[in-house]
Scaffold this active site. Structure first.
Site, PDB file in Angstrom:
ATOM      1  N   ASN A   9      35.096  72.843  35.533  1.00  0.00           N
ATOM      2  CA  ASN A   9      34.565  71.747  36.350  1.00  0.00           C
ATOM      3  C   ASN A   9      35.598  70.619  36.335  1.00  0.00           C
ATOM      4  O   ASN A   9      35.684  69.873  35.367  1.00  0.00           O
ATOM      5  CB  ASN A   9      33.221  71.275  35.776  1.00  0.00           C
ATOM      6  N   LYS A  11      35.610  67.996  38.004  1.00  0.00           N
ATOM      7  CA  LYS A  11      35.030  66.680  38.326  1.00  0.00           C
ATOM      8  C   LYS A  11      35.912  65.986  39.373  1.00  0.00           C
ATOM      9  O   LYS A  11      36.457  66.670  40.239  1.00  0.00           O
ATOM     10  CB  LYS A  11      34.836  65.867  37.045  1.00  0.00           C
ATOM     11  N   HIS A  95      24.065  68.563  37.709  1.00  0.00           N
ATOM     12  CA  HIS A  95      24.926  68.153  36.588  1.00  0.00           C
ATOM     13  C   HIS A  95      24.428  66.808  36.055  1.00  0.00           C
ATOM     14  O   HIS A  95      23.964  65.958  36.837  1.00  0.00           O
ATOM     15  CB  HIS A  95      26.378  68.042  37.057  1.00  0.00           C
ATOM     16  N   GLU A  97      25.875  64.206  35.239  1.00  0.00           N
ATOM     17  CA  GLU A  97      26.483  63.036  35.883  1.00  0.00           C
ATOM     18  C   GLU A  97      25.804  62.744  37.224  1.00  0.00           C
ATOM     19  O   GLU A  97      25.665  61.586  37.618  1.00  0.00           O
ATOM     20  CB  GLU A  97      27.998  63.260  36.041  1.00  0.00           C
ATOM     21  N   GLU A 165      24.075  71.743  28.817  1.00  0.00           N
ATOM     22  CA  GLU A 165      25.068  70.715  28.525  1.00  0.00           C
ATOM     23  C   GLU A 165      24.367  69.488  27.943  1.00  0.00           C
ATOM     24  O   GLU A 165      23.894  68.628  28.703  1.00  0.00           O
ATOM     25  CB  GLU A 165      25.804  70.301  29.806  1.00  0.00           C
ATOM     26  N   GLY A 171      32.253  64.993  27.434  1.00  0.00           N
ATOM     27  CA  GLY A 171      33.366  64.046  27.497  1.00  0.00           C
ATOM     28  C   GLY A 171      33.517  63.175  26.266  1.00  0.00           C
ATOM     29  O   GLY A 171      34.255  62.198  26.292  1.00  0.00           O
ATOM     30  N   SER A 210      32.439  69.169  25.641  1.00  0.00           N
ATOM     31  CA  SER A 210      33.579  69.098  24.721  1.00  0.00           C
ATOM     32  C   SER A 210      34.043  70.471  24.225  1.00  0.00           C
ATOM     33  O   SER A 210      34.458  70.604  23.071  1.00  0.00           O
ATOM     34  CB  SER A 210      33.257  68.165  23.543  1.00  0.00           C
TER      35      SER A 210
HETATM   36  P1  13P Z   1      33.694  68.030  28.963  1.00  0.00           P
HETATM   37  O1  13P Z   1      34.184  69.456  28.732  1.00  0.00           O
HETATM   38  O2  13P Z   1      34.778  67.108  29.427  1.00  0.00           O
HETATM   39  O3  13P Z   1      32.917  67.523  27.804  1.00  0.00           O
HETATM   40  O4  13P Z   1      32.678  68.108  30.207  1.00  0.00           O
HETATM   41  C1  13P Z   1      31.663  69.048  30.193  1.00  0.00           C
HETATM   42  C2  13P Z   1      31.033  69.091  31.525  1.00  0.00           C
HETATM   43  O5  13P Z   1      30.382  68.153  31.961  1.00  0.00           O
HETATM   44  C3  13P Z   1      31.234  70.304  32.342  1.00  0.00           C
HETATM   45  O6  13P Z   1      30.386  70.307  33.442  1.00  0.00           O
END
Ligand code: 13P
Length: 249
Positions: A9, A11, A95, A97, A165, A171, A210
């Protein structure tokens, strides 16, 4: 037998030029018949470029979002048929976010899942609790609600993928404890079995939050986890491929 799915991903990262260089490197690393399934999920404007680069390769294309309606006056939004035309296979729905920053709720996310599955693509329903919810002992309650809402309109799982997640692991560099991730994945699987019967067993459950080359194996060897949804570490093709290799079992 569930084939692990390891997905990148990106982003809101990378330009078309950067995407080209990344995919060239990734395709130099990945063999013709990898033991796990790989997918790359770029931002919308990069999809045509990525589709071109991945054509004929074993790496699948995915999108990070979609609108539930087939077409219409939804300025700034993207439909499932627009994604399907580009050869997109996987579409993230809900997601964290999107939930947190863009106010998406379970009802809206459930409509996205229905639209994606209805077009023959594979929805990746993202679920996960916040740190406050976990500390309050409500993690499963929250995830169960997200599953119920997100899958409200599905009669059969089809190509559905669920990504667990935990919000506090995204993150932050601090992943979930593998035992907690396994416990949650097992509960999700039991819920899917209850909801869909035996086909629910075959749904792949990813862990995200992470994941890095250094810790990937700890998650990918767990019995109820079938891959990873990777953010930060997936921005580097060598790191992403290293994570994918940890999923080979
Ligand atoms: P990170 O791997 O940066 O923690 O992000 C995970 C994520 O949101 C994947 O969709």
């Amino acid at each position: 037998m569930r084939v692990p799915l390891v997905a990148a991903n990106w982003k809101m990262h990378k330009t078309a030029r950067e995407a080209r260089a990344y995919l060239e490197r990734l395709l130099a690393l990945v063999p013709r018949e990898p033991k796990v399934e790989l997918a790359v999920l770029p931002s919308f404007p990069l999809l045509p470029e990525a589709a071109r680069a991945l054509r004929g390769s074993p790496v699948r294309l995915g999108a990070q979002n979609v609108h539930p309606e087939p077409a219409g006056a939804y300025t700034g939004e993207v439909s499932v048929s627009q994604l399907a035309e580009l050869g997109v296979r996987y579409v993230l729905c809900g997601h964290s976010e999107r939930r947190k920053l863009f106010g998406e709720d379970d009802g809206f996310i459930g409509r996205k899942v229905r639209a994606v599955a209805g077009a023959g693509l594979a929805p990746v329903l993202c679920v996960g609790e916040t740190l406050e919810e976990r500390k309050a002992g409500r993690a499963w309650e929250v995830v169960a609600r997200q599953l119920a809402g997100g899958l409200a309109h599905l009669d059969e799982p089809g190509a559905l993928v669920v990504a667990y997640e935990p919000v506090w692991a995204i993150g932050t560099g601090v992943p979930a404890h593998p035992a907690d991730a396994q416990e949650m994945a097992a509960r999700i699987r039991a819920w899917l079995r209850e909801r869909f019967g035996p086909p629910g067993e075959a749904v792949r459950i990813q862990y995200g939050g992470s994941v890095k080359p250094e810790n990937a194996r700890e998650f990918l060897r767990l019995p109820d986890l079938d891959g990873a949804l990777v953010g930060g570490a997936s921005l580097d093709p060598d790191a992403f491929w290293a994570i994918a290799q940890a999923a080979e079992r």
